[in-house]
Scaffold this active site. Structure first.
Site, PDB file in Angstrom:
ATOM      1  N   SER A 121      13.799  32.207  50.525  1.00  0.00           N
ATOM      2  CA  SER A 121      12.614  31.743  49.812  1.00  0.00           C
ATOM      3  C   SER A 121      12.075  30.477  50.461  1.00  0.00           C
ATOM      4  O   SER A 121      12.727  29.861  51.303  1.00  0.00           O
ATOM      5  CB  SER A 121      13.001  31.439  48.362  1.00  0.00           C
ATOM      6  OG  SER A 121      11.937  30.852  47.658  1.00  0.00           O
ATOM      7  N   THR A 130       2.920  33.408  42.267  1.00  0.00           N
ATOM      8  CA  THR A 130       3.899  32.345  42.051  1.00  0.00           C
ATOM      9  C   THR A 130       3.270  31.211  41.265  1.00  0.00           C
ATOM     10  O   THR A 130       2.058  30.994  41.309  1.00  0.00           O
ATOM     11  CB  THR A 130       4.501  31.853  43.377  1.00  0.00           C
ATOM     12  OG1 THR A 130       4.946  32.992  44.113  1.00  0.00           O
ATOM     13  CG2 THR A 130       5.672  30.930  43.185  1.00  0.00           C
TER      14      THR A 130
HETATM   15  N1  GLU Z   1       8.225  34.686  47.231  1.00  0.00           N
HETATM   16  C1  GLU Z   1       7.879  33.443  47.853  1.00  0.00           C
HETATM   17  C2  GLU Z   1       9.104  32.590  48.064  1.00  0.00           C
HETATM   18  O1  GLU Z   1      10.073  32.755  47.392  1.00  0.00           O
HETATM   19  C3  GLU Z   1       6.879  32.681  47.061  1.00  0.00           C
HETATM   20  C4  GLU Z   1       5.567  33.355  47.129  1.00  0.00           C
HETATM   21  C5  GLU Z   1       4.407  32.441  46.901  1.00  0.00           C
HETATM   22  O2  GLU Z   1       4.580  31.284  46.549  1.00  0.00           O
HETATM   23  O3  GLU Z   1       3.297  32.903  47.063  1.00  0.00           O
HETATM   24  O4  GLU Z   1       9.087  31.759  48.900  1.00  0.00           O
END
Ligand code: GLU
Length: 618
Positions: free
Chosen positions: A495, A417
């Protein structure tokens, strides 16, 4: 419709809501954010600033601003460039949230390009699957291409083909591997499939720092999107040379060798039907400042705003009362605030398009006061806090009578991310978090095997976003119904991503910021907000300062090496388990509302880079 709060609760709420002596009178205009005064010591420029987690992506954004592009044009250019130079974190195989503040109308929106579950997805699809985040079953329908195209079409000044040029150039001509790229290249996720391993870690050896990395398959994919448009990504049209969809559909069938492995069910119809969503941010106030952050399907904005509202009754910045940055009392109160908020998050957060999220209730002052009463400085709540019931305070009518969410834990920061922020010469701002979930997603490139046995590689990684759903069907503790973050076809997984902006009380944008880091995103944004508002830090200082995070109702606290040892010891003495690790990667831009001068700050925890325009001559 509004449920009447129970009398006892109401009385408690009134008591807690009477402002204590130290509370600032929020009816008066807030003082200038100290970070603005701090920034103004160097003369800010006014032609745009980009702040990204990678130097090449910053360069891409700055170029597009220099071509006359606005913040949205630059943001799209950065997102595509990051796919090339930070492929482990984000890209066209994934999705994200782009918060945009438009200066002309004063409006703020979020373009949600979050991945969705395919029509064939089921609540129990991960049950019994070993390492589900490395299997095709974890791949959600990717959103970035249609999301960025939508944003560009409605808010941009330049054409898609033009803003994609820096990314295409980086992919075809190459870039010098950065330390972070190298350090992620041979992790187990990068080596999950033969093609990914051959590219990232050939022969089991990572590239050297500075080695030229070229990704011609990705360059070709990007050229197809740039010349044929976003549908060339989503629709199989071989007669036009558009076969990317085949690479996605075939790629997500990937399985590993262990028993129980499982591919994805995504169909061409799922891909063709993907639509981004335009959303209105959630809003709150903290010591007079107005904050806008990410609404559902993220839990990020609601949890941040709830934490700020709960902690506002404490004089966090007041050193004369034993508070102040890094003090045991401050840090431990932050920790307790997180524990209470994360208990609520675990039960109530989900995709609002499928389930009712009681957002108004969670932020209702009476409910917040009731929850804040659980936070007692110097006391570690035992047993762990449990979720409250915000429904009696939820002023919005329940849109649907679907069940409520019970959440599974989310992975920690890792390599994945990326967050970046942009302001342009007109003052438009973008705060954009983009992801393929875990490092290198499922570790598989989109691609398919041609009839002659050769592999048609599209050069981008497929996400594992669907493991942000509950990994097994859950039961809501209040209703007994299925959890809201359980998998459902077409749904977006919950998320934590939280692109956020701070505005003056009158509504002028001042700061845009956000972070990666799974559930710790919420806490990184919370830490930086307190640093800016309570501790009077400059923007860079607010990012550099050690953070603290607990991403559940439990007592496992993470903090960073530079947190004062006395504070770490004080937490341990209260029975918290404390671990030391890097938390998040915050990229921010700031505008002085009085002068319009612009500034940026980026995070050295990764490869944060700021470019301000016009460039100063050496
Ligand atoms: N997929 C995660 C989310 O949408 C984010 C992953 C990350 O920041 O490592 O919260």
């Amino acid at each position: 419709m509004r449920f009447a709060p129970r009398a006892g609760v109401a009385a408690l709420a009134v008591l807690l809501l009477s402002p204590p002596a130290f509370a600032r009178d929020t009816s008066q205009p807030a003082p200038r954010l100290a970070a603005v005064a701090e920034a103004a010591k160097v003369q800010g420029l006014k032609r745009g600033v980009v702040s990204t987690a990678n130097p090449y992506a910053a360069e891409a954004g700055a170029r597009v601003l220099g071509w006359g592009g606005n913040a949205v044009d630059a943001a799209v250019a950065i997102a595509y460039a990051l796919n090339v130079v930070e492929p482990q974190s984000a890209g066209i195989g994934g999705g994200g949230f782009m918060m945009v503040h438009l200066v002309e109308t004063g409006e703020t929106f979020v373009l949600d390009s979050r991945e969705t579950a395919p029509a064939g997805a089921t609540p129990d699809m991960f049950v019994g699957v070993p390492n589900p985040s490395l299997q095709g079953v974890a791949v959600g329908v990717p959103g970035m291409v249609r999301g960025t195209a939508w944003a560009l079409e409605h808010w941009g000044r330049l054409k898609l083909g033009q803003v994609m040029l820096p990314a295409i150039r980086l992919a075809s001509q190459g870039f010098e591997a950065t330390p972070r790229y190298v350090s992620a290249s041979c992790n187990s996720r990068a080596r999950n499939s033969p093609e990914a391993e051959a590219f990232f870690c050939p022969g089991g050896v990572p590239p050297a720092v500075g080695q030229l990395i070229r990704n011609e398959p990705l360059a070709e994919t990007l050229r197809l999107i740039a010349t044929r448009g976003p549908d060339c990504f989503y629709v199989l049209k071989p007669e036009l040379g558009c076969d990317i969809a085949k690479g996605i559909v075939e790629g997500q069938k990937f399985t590993r060798s262990e028993a129980g492995s499982k591919g994805g069910s995504m169909s061409y119809a799922d891909l063709q039907g993907y639509q981004p969503a335009l959303r209105v941010p959630v809003e709150g106030r903290y010591r007079g400042w107005k904050l806008k952050s990410m609404p559902p399907p993220s839990s990020g904005g609601l949890t941040i705003l709830q934490m700020l509202a709960m902690i506002e009754r404490f004089p966090i910045g007041d050193a004369s009362q034993g508070w102040g940055f890094g003090e045991p009392k401050t840090v431990q109160t932050m920790v307790e605030t997180m524990r209470v908020a994360f208990a609520d998050r675990a039960v109530w957060a989900g995709d609002e398009d499928f389930v009712h999220v009681p957002a108004a209730g969670l932020l209702d002052p009476e409910y917040v006061a009731q929850r804040s009463a659980l936070i007692v400085p110097g006391v570690r709540a035992q047993p762990d806090p449990t979720a409250g019931d915000p429904r009696p305070y939820d002023t919005k009518p329940l849109r649907r009578s679907r069940p409520l969410a019970v959440a599974a834990p989310i992975d920690g920061p890792g390599e994945t991310t990326t967050h970046f922020s942009v302001v342009d010469r007109w003052g438009n701002m973008v705060s954009y978090t983009n992801t393929i979930e875990s490092s290198h997603g499922i570790g598989v490139f989109a691609g398919y095997t041609r009839e002659d046995g050769s592999f048609r590689n599209f050069g981008f990684l497929l996400n594992n976003e669907l493991t942000d759903f509950n990994l097994a069907p859950t039961v809501n503790p209040y209703t007994g119904a299925a959890g809201s973050n359980d998998v459902q076809p077409g749904k977006r997984p919950r998320s934590s991503m939280a692109p956020t902006m701070i505005f003056t009380p009158e509504g002028q944008p001042v700061v845009a910021y956000g972070s990666p880091g799974g559930a710790t995103i919420i806490n990184s944004v919370f830490n930086v907000t307190l640093n800016l508002v309570d501790h009077g830090m400059g923007l860079q200082q607010a990012i550099d300062a050690p953070r603290v995070s607990v991403a559940s109702a439990g007592s496992n606290v993470a903090t960073e090496t530079t947190m004062p040892q006395a504070t770490v010891d004080a937490l341990k003495a209260l029975g918290y388990a404390v671990s030391i690790t890097d938390i998040g990667s915050v990229q921010a831009v700031l505008v002085d509302p009085a002068t319009g001068r612009q500034y940026g700050a980026a995070d050295s925890r990764r490869e944060g880079t700021v470019i301000a325009l016009p460039r100063r001559q050496p």
